[in-house]
Write a protein that holds these residues in place. Structure first.
Motif, PDB file in Angstrom:
ATOM      1  N   ARG A  45       0.844  -1.183   0.000  1.00  0.00           N
ATOM      2  CA  ARG A  45       0.000   0.000   0.000  1.00  0.00           C
ATOM      3  C   ARG A  45       0.885   1.241   0.000  1.00  0.00           C
ATOM      4  O   ARG A  45       1.861   1.311   0.750  1.00  0.00           O
ATOM      5  N   GLU A  46       0.546   2.221  -0.837  1.00  0.00           N
ATOM      6  CA  GLU A  46       1.365   3.404  -0.935  1.00  0.00           C
ATOM      7  C   GLU A  46       0.533   4.671  -0.773  1.00  0.00           C
ATOM      8  O   GLU A  46      -0.648   4.706  -1.102  1.00  0.00           O
ATOM      9  N   PHE A  47       1.193   5.685  -0.270  1.00  0.00           N
ATOM     10  CA  PHE A  47       0.568   6.981  -0.062  1.00  0.00           C
ATOM     11  C   PHE A  47       0.267   7.648  -1.397  1.00  0.00           C
ATOM     12  O   PHE A  47       1.056   7.573  -2.338  1.00  0.00           O
ATOM     13  N   VAL A  48      -0.890   8.330  -1.450  1.00  0.00           N
ATOM     14  CA  VAL A  48      -1.262   9.095  -2.638  1.00  0.00           C
ATOM     15  C   VAL A  48      -1.363  10.585  -2.306  1.00  0.00           C
ATOM     16  O   VAL A  48      -0.704  11.409  -2.931  1.00  0.00           O
ATOM     17  N   ALA A  49      -2.186  10.913  -1.312  1.00  0.00           N
ATOM     18  CA  ALA A  49      -2.400  12.316  -0.967  1.00  0.00           C
ATOM     19  C   ALA A  49      -3.000  12.405   0.429  1.00  0.00           C
ATOM     20  O   ALA A  49      -3.606  11.452   0.915  1.00  0.00           O
ATOM     21  N   ALA A  50      -2.820  13.566   1.060  1.00  0.00           N
ATOM     22  CA  ALA A  50      -3.401  13.782   2.379  1.00  0.00           C
ATOM     23  C   ALA A  50      -3.760  15.252   2.531  1.00  0.00           C
ATOM     24  O   ALA A  50      -3.151  16.120   1.895  1.00  0.00           O
ATOM     25  N   ILE A  51      -4.749  15.498   3.396  1.00  0.00           N
ATOM     26  CA  ILE A  51      -5.215  16.860   3.606  1.00  0.00           C
ATOM     27  C   ILE A  51      -5.582  17.031   5.069  1.00  0.00           C
ATOM     28  O   ILE A  51      -6.216  16.166   5.669  1.00  0.00           O
ATOM     29  N   SER A  52      -5.175  18.136   5.651  1.00  0.00           N
ATOM     30  CA  SER A  52      -5.449  18.383   7.056  1.00  0.00           C
ATOM     31  C   SER A  52      -6.905  18.808   7.247  1.00  0.00           C
ATOM     32  O   SER A  52      -7.627  19.025   6.278  1.00  0.00           O
ATOM     33  N   TRP A  53      -7.302  18.968   8.494  1.00  0.00           N
ATOM     34  CA  TRP A  53      -8.699  19.289   8.786  1.00  0.00           C
ATOM     35  C   TRP A  53      -9.110  20.615   8.162  1.00  0.00           C
ATOM     36  O   TRP A  53     -10.252  20.787   7.747  1.00  0.00           O
TER      37      TRP A  53
END
Length: 124
Positions: A45-53
């Motif tokens: 499994r690999e990271f794609v994207a992330a977003i904070s609150w």
């Protein structure tokens, strides 16, 4: 404990676009950092994207930077991943994840809540 349900996956030709969504319930969605990960057959499994609150300063994997956009609508308890200029190597099961923290981290071990995944297949 927040529950996550992904939707919007499917089959698309290379160069096309697709948007996947992740609906959250059972928790204070606005307080969670949200991430998208993917897993192709035989791969980790690999990271794609992330977003904070707050939705500020999203982070992206180098492989998708400039093509994918992560966004969130706290009023709808939903996070989105808009995928443009898709490539066959983007084919994978895409997972939504949530963590009760402010840092949009790439580390999957720091995400406590996961959806069941949605399949994205890009044909050449």
């Amino acid at each position: 404990q927040v529950q996550l349900v992904e939707s919007g996956g499917g089959l698309v030709q290379a160069g096309g676009s697709l948007r996947v969504s992740c609906a959250a319930s059972g928790g204070a969605f606005a307080m969670y950092t949200m991430g998208w990960f993917r897993q192709a057959p035989g791969k980790e499994r690999e990271f794609v994207a992330a977003i904070s609150w707050s939705g500020e300063t999203p982070t992206y994997a180098d492989s998708v930077k400039g093509r994918f956009t992560i966004s969130r609508d706290n009023g709808k308890n939903t996070v989105y991943l808009q995928m443009n200029s898709l490539k066959p190597e983007d084919t994978a099961v895409y997972y939504c994840a949530a963590r009760a923290g402010t840092v949009a981290t790439e580390n999957p071990r720091l995400y406590a809540n996961w959806g069941q995944g949605t399949q994205v297949t890009v044909s050449s």
